[in-house]
Design a protein around this motif. Structure first.
Motif, short mmCIF file in Angstrom:
data_model
loop_
_atom_site.label_atom_id
_atom_site.label_comp_id
_atom_site.label_asym_id
_atom_site.label_seq_id
_atom_site.Cartn_x
_atom_site.Cartn_y
_atom_site.Cartn_z
N VAL A 70 0.83 -1.20 0.00
CA VAL A 70 0.00 0.00 0.00
C VAL A 70 0.88 1.26 0.00
O VAL A 70 0.66 2.20 -0.78
CB VAL A 70 -0.96 -0.01 1.20
CG1 VAL A 70 -1.62 1.35 1.38
CG2 VAL A 70 -2.03 -1.10 1.02
N SER A 71 1.90 1.27 0.86
CA SER A 71 2.79 2.44 0.93
C SER A 71 3.55 2.61 -0.38
O SER A 71 3.69 3.74 -0.88
CB SER A 71 3.79 2.27 2.08
OG SER A 71 3.13 2.24 3.34
N ARG A 72 4.04 1.52 -0.95
CA ARG A 72 4.82 1.59 -2.18
C ARG A 72 3.96 2.11 -3.35
O ARG A 72 4.41 2.93 -4.16
CB ARG A 72 5.39 0.22 -2.51
CG ARG A 72 6.35 0.21 -3.68
CD ARG A 72 7.12 -1.09 -3.73
NE ARG A 72 6.28 -2.26 -3.88
CZ ARG A 72 6.04 -3.16 -2.91
NH1 ARG A 72 6.57 -3.00 -1.71
NH2 ARG A 72 5.25 -4.21 -3.14
N LEU A 73 2.72 1.67 -3.42
CA LEU A 73 1.83 2.11 -4.49
C LEU A 73 1.52 3.60 -4.37
O LEU A 73 1.43 4.31 -5.37
CB LEU A 73 0.55 1.28 -4.48
CG LEU A 73 0.70 -0.18 -4.89
CD1 LEU A 73 -0.55 -0.97 -4.58
CD2 LEU A 73 1.05 -0.30 -6.37
N ARG A 74 1.38 4.05 -3.12
CA ARG A 74 1.15 5.49 -2.92
C ARG A 74 2.37 6.29 -3.35
O ARG A 74 2.25 7.35 -4.00
CB ARG A 74 0.83 5.77 -1.44
CG ARG A 74 0.60 7.26 -1.15
CD ARG A 74 -0.68 7.73 -1.81
NE ARG A 74 -0.88 9.17 -1.62
CZ ARG A 74 -0.60 10.10 -2.53
NH1 ARG A 74 -0.07 9.74 -3.71
NH2 ARG A 74 -0.83 11.36 -2.29
#
Length: 593
Positions: A149-153
């Motif tokens: 989730v963090s990486r996609l953001r």
């Protein structure tokens, strides 16, 4: 509950064969039979009995079933959260925001990911605006995870839409919202104690959802989102809804969604598209599966296409399957299909090997079978659990043990709701979710002893005093003389068949065994010729898979539970009994009405 035919063990039954209960469905009540007989298009009594067994008791609903109509509303906006979700997606499309479709690595998740990605790309000029994301089973595990989730953001995503996952991920959803990533959850799994605080949650199992079909698969819900978007942006969409239906059929059948209600209609529509073979990848996959385009059934999906699509996520990465479904290059399609077929063969071999190992670790006398080992691979632990649950008829948990955490896969029996049990020990779990008879979880290793003890205690309390032997649900008892092409044609009206709408299972007694022999490479199957014992009746061929142990021990007269199949060979078509279980004639005594 039907009437149970008492079982009296016999020395004549080979020890290697499983003992089943034969549970014959109760006879259709006279008043219901009379009502159905007066319908606009009366059906044969046996078909009425089978439809009654499926819960269909009113002339109008039976007529709709036989006509393959679905009379309830299919308006996607009846799904709670749909309007909010669609408005946010349209905003993202119009503002050129990056949208991520976050799926699961099984066949339902892969088809849902491909479907919604294709649909969303049908509204944008730059396809890079819509990005599919499927986690790695080994490195990331099932469902949403914080790092992804963090990486996609960080990569620029502002809207994430989950498919076939997310309903049990309140922590991950809260994290996403906190870093500026809007979340829309679409999922069909059971809802936990806390529903994620996403911008929108679309799940037909929500208590406030007014959508009539509550048992859609993940891909079915993704299809509903695509439908809703097309309703709102009719002039902007560049895709046709029916081009997505082959994906709906594959995901729905492979995920064992019940084939009644709208699911049955969706699969029937999807099979029509699938048989036209519009995707080069599916043409190649059919070829390596030995399936003939134009004649595909739901059974072909369940045993041919679905396992090969699943194999990618089990032993490699699900992107291989997603690429197969989307490629327009025939050479690439052939290469990917061969890869999935090879992975599927590896999956079969590895499952057999690890099942043998798991049997060395379990306590076969326990009410719940549980085993964990670092050698278990996450991609096949569910299959191993399924084999053990089937062999021992006990709920089963198989875990891949890591250094700090273990990932478990559960398979259960109708007498024990495994996801409810996991809910009771959720304080010990990092995450979990699933259905009544299949679930998964992640747990820290220091919690394993207490987890094992509490799960065993629940199983003992729930299963104590119950006769734990698998049952064969039998639709009706008939004479072998009733079987002909006319009956086969009548029963074909039940197609597509599958979970909750199975191929009719029938019982015939006092069958005369004209001949029998073991067949197959290792003699594991039994080929028979059977007759009713009445004069002037033609015998019927039969095949009993994995029952070759009867060879040399079969009595002259038997009772059998079977379905009716068609054997096609070198242009010839013959009716054939597909036998599921055999008993010496009269062994089961008298029926209990």
């Amino acid at each position: 509950m039907g009437r149970v035919l008492p079982y009296f063990p016999s020395m004549k039954r080979p020890n290697s064969l499983r003992e089943y209960r034969w549970r014959v469905a109760p006879r259709i009540p006279d008043e219901v039979r009379a009502s159905l007989a007066n319908g606009s298009q009366p059906a044969p009594p046996l078909l009425h009995q089978i439809l009654y067994n499926r819960g269909l008791t009113k002339p109008a609903e039976i007529q709709a079933f036989l006509d393959n109509r679905y009379t309830a509303s299919r308006d996607p906006f009846l799904l709670a959260g749909m309007e909010t979700a669609v408005n946010r997606i349209i905003q993202a499309i119009n503002n050129d925001e990056q949208i991520v479709v976050y799926g699961d690595f099984d066949a339902d998740g892969v088809t849902a990911t491909v479907l919604l990605t294709e649909a969303l790309r049908g509204f944008v000029d730059d396809h890079r605006q819509i990005r599919p994301y499927i986690p790695d089973r080994v490195d990331e595990g099932y469902g949403l995870n914080l790092e992804a989730v963090s990486r996609l953001r960080e990569m620029g995503a502002t809207l994430l839409i989950s498919v076939d996952c997310g309903i049990r991920s309140p922590v991950e959803v809260a994290h996403a919202q906190s870093i500026g990533l809007d979340m829309i959850i679409t999922d069909h799994h059971s809802i936990g104690h806390t529903m994620p605080d996403a911008l929108a949650v679309i799940n037909p199992k929500r208590p406030d959802s007014t959508y009539p079909e509550t048992m859609l698969a993940g891909v079915g819900i993704a299809y509903k989102v695509a439908q809703a978007l097309r309703i709102m942006l009719p002039n902007q969409a560049t895709f046709e809804e029916d081009n997505l239906l082959d994906l709906v059929a594959i995901g729905t059948v492979a995920d064992l969604a019940p084939l009644q209600g709208e699911n049955r209609k969706l699969v029937a529509e999807g099979l029509s598209v699938l048989n036209e073979v519009r995707r080069p990848g599916l043409a190649a996959l059919m070829n390596v599966s030995g399936l003939q385009p134009g004649k595909l059934s739901a059974e072909n999906i369940g045993f041919g296409l679905g396992p090969r699509i699943n194999a990618a996520g089990r032993l490699a990465h699900a992107y291989d399957a997603a690429k197969l479904l989307t490629t327009t290059n025939y050479r690439t399609a052939q290469e990917l299909a061969q890869r999935l077929d090879s992975l599927n063969r590896q999956r079969q071999s590895l499952t057999a090997e690890l099942t043998t190992h798991a049997e060395e670790l379990i306590d076969p006398e326990a009410d719940l079978l549980i085993a964990g080992d670092s050698t278990f691979e996450s991609g096949v632990v569910g299959l191993v659990a399924s084999r053990l649950a089937e062999s021992y008829y006990r709920p089963t948990i198989i875990m891949e043990q890591g250094e700090e955490e273990s990932r478990g896969s559960c398979r259960s029996i109708p007498e024990f709701h495994i996801t409810h049990a996991l809910d009771e020990v959720s304080d010990l779990l990092e995450r979990h979710g699933g259905h009544a008879q299949a679930a998964g979880f992640t747990i820290r290793n220091e919690n394993l002893p207490e987890f094992t003890e509490r799960m065993q205690d629940m199983a003992t309390a729930e299963l104590s005093g119950k006769e734990l032997r698998p049952a064969l649900e039998v639709d009706a008892q008939i004479s072998l003389n009733d079987i002909d092409w006319s009956l086969q044609s009548v029963l074909s009206q039940l197609e597509p068949t599958g979970y909750s709408n199975p191929t009719p299972r029938l019982l015939s007694r006092n069958l005369q065994v004209r001949s029998h022999r073991a067949v197959g490479r290792d003699g594991s199957h039994l080929q028979l010729v059977l007759a009713s014992g009445e004069p002037h009746t033609a015998p019927l061929p039969a095949i009993a898979f994995r029952q070759g142990a009867w060879a040399g021990e079969l009595p002259d007269s038997i009772d059998a539970v079977y379905s009716i199949g068609v054997n096609e060979w070198q242009g010839s078509r013959k009716l054939q009994l597909m036998i599921e279980d055999i008993r010496p004639a009269g062994e089961n005594g008298h029926s209990e009405e």
